[in-house]
Scaffold this active site. Structure first.
Site, mmCIF file in Angstrom:
data_model
loop_
_atom_site.group_PDB
_atom_site.id
_atom_site.type_symbol
_atom_site.label_atom_id
_atom_site.label_comp_id
_atom_site.label_asym_id
_atom_site.label_seq_id
_atom_site.Cartn_x
_atom_site.Cartn_y
_atom_site.Cartn_z
ATOM 1 N N LYS A 157 -55.206 5.600 45.480
ATOM 2 C CA LYS A 157 -54.256 6.078 46.491
ATOM 3 C C LYS A 157 -55.008 6.494 47.769
ATOM 4 O O LYS A 157 -54.512 6.277 48.876
ATOM 5 C CB LYS A 157 -53.423 7.237 45.940
ATOM 6 N N TYR A 175 -56.668 6.609 39.497
ATOM 7 C CA TYR A 175 -55.425 6.706 40.268
ATOM 8 C C TYR A 175 -55.701 7.333 41.641
ATOM 9 O O TYR A 175 -55.277 6.789 42.673
ATOM 10 C CB TYR A 175 -54.422 7.565 39.490
HETATM 11 N N1 LIG Z 1 -43.559 10.013 39.802
HETATM 12 C C1 LIG Z 1 -44.379 10.737 40.536
HETATM 13 O O1 LIG Z 1 -44.496 11.969 40.358
HETATM 14 C C2 LIG Z 1 -45.182 10.100 41.644
HETATM 15 C C3 LIG Z 1 -45.946 10.941 42.473
HETATM 16 C C4 LIG Z 1 -46.676 10.374 43.511
HETATM 17 C C5 LIG Z 1 -46.623 9.016 43.726
HETATM 18 N N2 LIG Z 1 -45.880 8.210 42.904
HETATM 19 C C6 LIG Z 1 -45.877 6.783 43.192
HETATM 20 O O2 LIG Z 1 -44.544 6.326 43.265
HETATM 21 C C7 LIG Z 1 -44.493 4.938 42.915
HETATM 22 C C8 LIG Z 1 -43.411 4.730 41.871
HETATM 23 O O3 LIG Z 1 -43.750 5.481 40.716
HETATM 24 P P1 LIG Z 1 -42.666 5.984 39.637
HETATM 25 O O4 LIG Z 1 -42.846 7.433 39.484
HETATM 26 O O5 LIG Z 1 -41.345 5.424 39.949
HETATM 27 O O6 LIG Z 1 -43.306 5.312 38.355
HETATM 28 P P2 LIG Z 1 -42.678 4.456 37.176
HETATM 29 O O7 LIG Z 1 -41.422 5.091 36.711
HETATM 30 O O8 LIG Z 1 -43.807 4.266 36.228
HETATM 31 O O9 LIG Z 1 -42.291 3.071 37.897
HETATM 32 C C9 LIG Z 1 -43.311 2.265 38.434
HETATM 33 C C10 LIG Z 1 -42.687 0.989 38.947
HETATM 34 O O10 LIG Z 1 -43.747 0.128 39.370
HETATM 35 C C11 LIG Z 1 -43.609 -1.106 38.695
HETATM 36 N N3 LIG Z 1 -44.888 -1.759 38.428
HETATM 37 C C12 LIG Z 1 -45.952 -1.281 37.742
HETATM 38 N N4 LIG Z 1 -46.909 -2.209 37.668
HETATM 39 C C13 LIG Z 1 -46.441 -3.299 38.320
HETATM 40 C C14 LIG Z 1 -46.952 -4.580 38.579
HETATM 41 N N5 LIG Z 1 -48.175 -4.961 38.145
HETATM 42 N N6 LIG Z 1 -46.199 -5.458 39.287
HETATM 43 C C15 LIG Z 1 -44.967 -5.121 39.724
HETATM 44 N N7 LIG Z 1 -44.407 -3.914 39.490
HETATM 45 C C16 LIG Z 1 -45.140 -3.016 38.803
HETATM 46 C C17 LIG Z 1 -42.909 -0.776 37.389
HETATM 47 O O11 LIG Z 1 -42.306 -1.931 36.840
HETATM 48 P P3 LIG Z 1 -42.383 -2.170 35.254
HETATM 49 O O12 LIG Z 1 -41.527 -1.119 34.661
HETATM 50 O O13 LIG Z 1 -41.869 -3.558 35.108
HETATM 51 O O14 LIG Z 1 -43.838 -2.015 34.889
HETATM 52 C C18 LIG Z 1 -41.908 0.254 37.853
HETATM 53 O O15 LIG Z 1 -40.762 -0.367 38.392
HETATM 54 C C19 LIG Z 1 -45.885 4.574 42.413
HETATM 55 O O16 LIG Z 1 -46.597 3.903 43.430
HETATM 56 C C20 LIG Z 1 -46.512 5.923 42.117
HETATM 57 O O17 LIG Z 1 -47.913 5.898 42.211
HETATM 58 C C21 LIG Z 1 -45.152 8.723 41.869
#
Ligand SMILES: NC(=O)c1ccc[n+]([C@@H]2O[C@H](COP(=O)([O-])OP(=O)(O)OC[C@H]3O[C@@H](n4cnc5c(N)ncnc54)[C@H](OP(=O)(O)O)[C@@H]3O)[C@@H](O)[C@H]2O)c1
Length: 237
Positions: free
Chosen positions: A154, A150
């Site tokens: 990033k 991961y």
């Molecule tokens: N949550 C945190 O603390 C955090 C911190 C730093 C950065 N981020 C970043 O924020 C972004 C969103 O994360 P989140 O926390 O909202 O995570 P999440 O709840 O796991 O949601 C991830 C989203 O990405 C979609 N996704 C995953 N694989 C995919 C694919 N192959 N094609 C199309 N869509 C896909 C998922 O759709 P499905 O449900 O259909 O798989 C879901 O809508 C990510 O890039 C993550 O790295 C999150």
């Protein structure tokens, strides 16, 4: 079409992408096709699988052939995965490959296919990448989690943002850290860190309202090619 600002968000089914799409006050219970929309706003759902090498091509074709969209103002490359936990000595080829594919390569391919639509924007076009401080070399000691697949995905997408920014005259290209957020991904990371999921520090509402103000105020001149968090503070690479 009468809409002022056209925004494309990937990964809008759950988590941060869904909350950005719906706005901070939305009900997470609404399904994709029965979304609440503000006056003068409309949601168009298009298929996008970030792990496919043709996803961005198909997405652009779908927008051009099946919607009235002839330009985009903002693209938010939000779709991302966190699936591999543990030290570098144990990481598998497939895990490295999948994280690089979804978190790094897909946003670059998305940029390639959406740039012509962003070029048609009458505003300053902006391409945001939802990145992570876990990809910061400078902050590695502040986040001592063994998440090599991961983190490197990033870090690599941050590099891509800096590169693309320098190659684009008009399009602002901006990686943003959303905070450690109460989503499925944020809670998974917490469990790996030995915390309770409920102790994830940033609520979805706070993350998204911060992100929305970053999206609104970001400019090519002041923000592009640099890394920001949801509070509008610059993050070191
Ligand atoms: N949550 C945190 O603390 C955090 C911190 C730093 C950065 N981020 C970043 O924020 C972004 C969103 O994360 P989140 O926390 O909202 O995570 P999440 O709840 O796991 O949601 C991830 C989203 O990405 C979609 N996704 C995953 N694989 C995919 C694919 N192959 N094609 C199309 N869509 C896909 C998922 O759709 P499905 O449900 O259909 O798989 C879901 O809508 C990510 O890039 C993550 O790295 C999150």
């Amino acid at each position: 079409m009468a809409y002022d600002t056209i925004v494309l968000i990937t990964g809008a089914k759950t988590g941060i992408g869904k909350a950005i799409r719906d706005g901070p006050d939305s009900s997470p219970a609404k399904s994709l096709t029965s979304l609440p929309t503000g006056d003068g706003s409309k949601v168009i759902v298009v298929k996008y699988d970030a792990s496919s090498s043709t996803a961005a091509i198909e997405l652009e074709k779908d927008l051009r052939d099946n919607t009235e969209i002839t330009h985009l103002d903002i693209v938010i490359a939000n779709a991302g995965i966190l699936k591999a936990f543990g030290p570098a000595k144990d990481v598998k080829f497939e895990e490295l490959q999948e994280h690089l594919l979804v978190n790094t390569i897909a946003p670059i391919l998305l940029y390639q296919r959406t740039a012509p639509l962003l070029e048609q924007s009458k505003q300053e076009p902006r391409f945001f990448i939802i990145s992570s401080t876990l990809g910061s070399n400078t902050l590695m000691d502040d986040y001592p989690l063994s998440l090599i697949a991961y983190g490197m995905s990033k870090a690599a997408v941050n590099f891509a943002a800096g590169r693309i920014h320098r190659e684009e005259e008009r399009i602002a290209v901006i990686p943003v850290q959303p905070g450690w957020v109460q989503t499925a991904m944020g809670e998974k990371a917490a469990v790996f860190a030995g915390m309770e999921p409920k102790d994830v520090p940033v609520t979805l509402e706070d993350s998204v309202s911060g992100l929305l103000s970053v999206f609104d105020s970001a400019t090519k001149k002041l923000h592009s090619g640099r890394f920001w968090d949801q509070a509008g503070k610059e993050v070191p690479w």
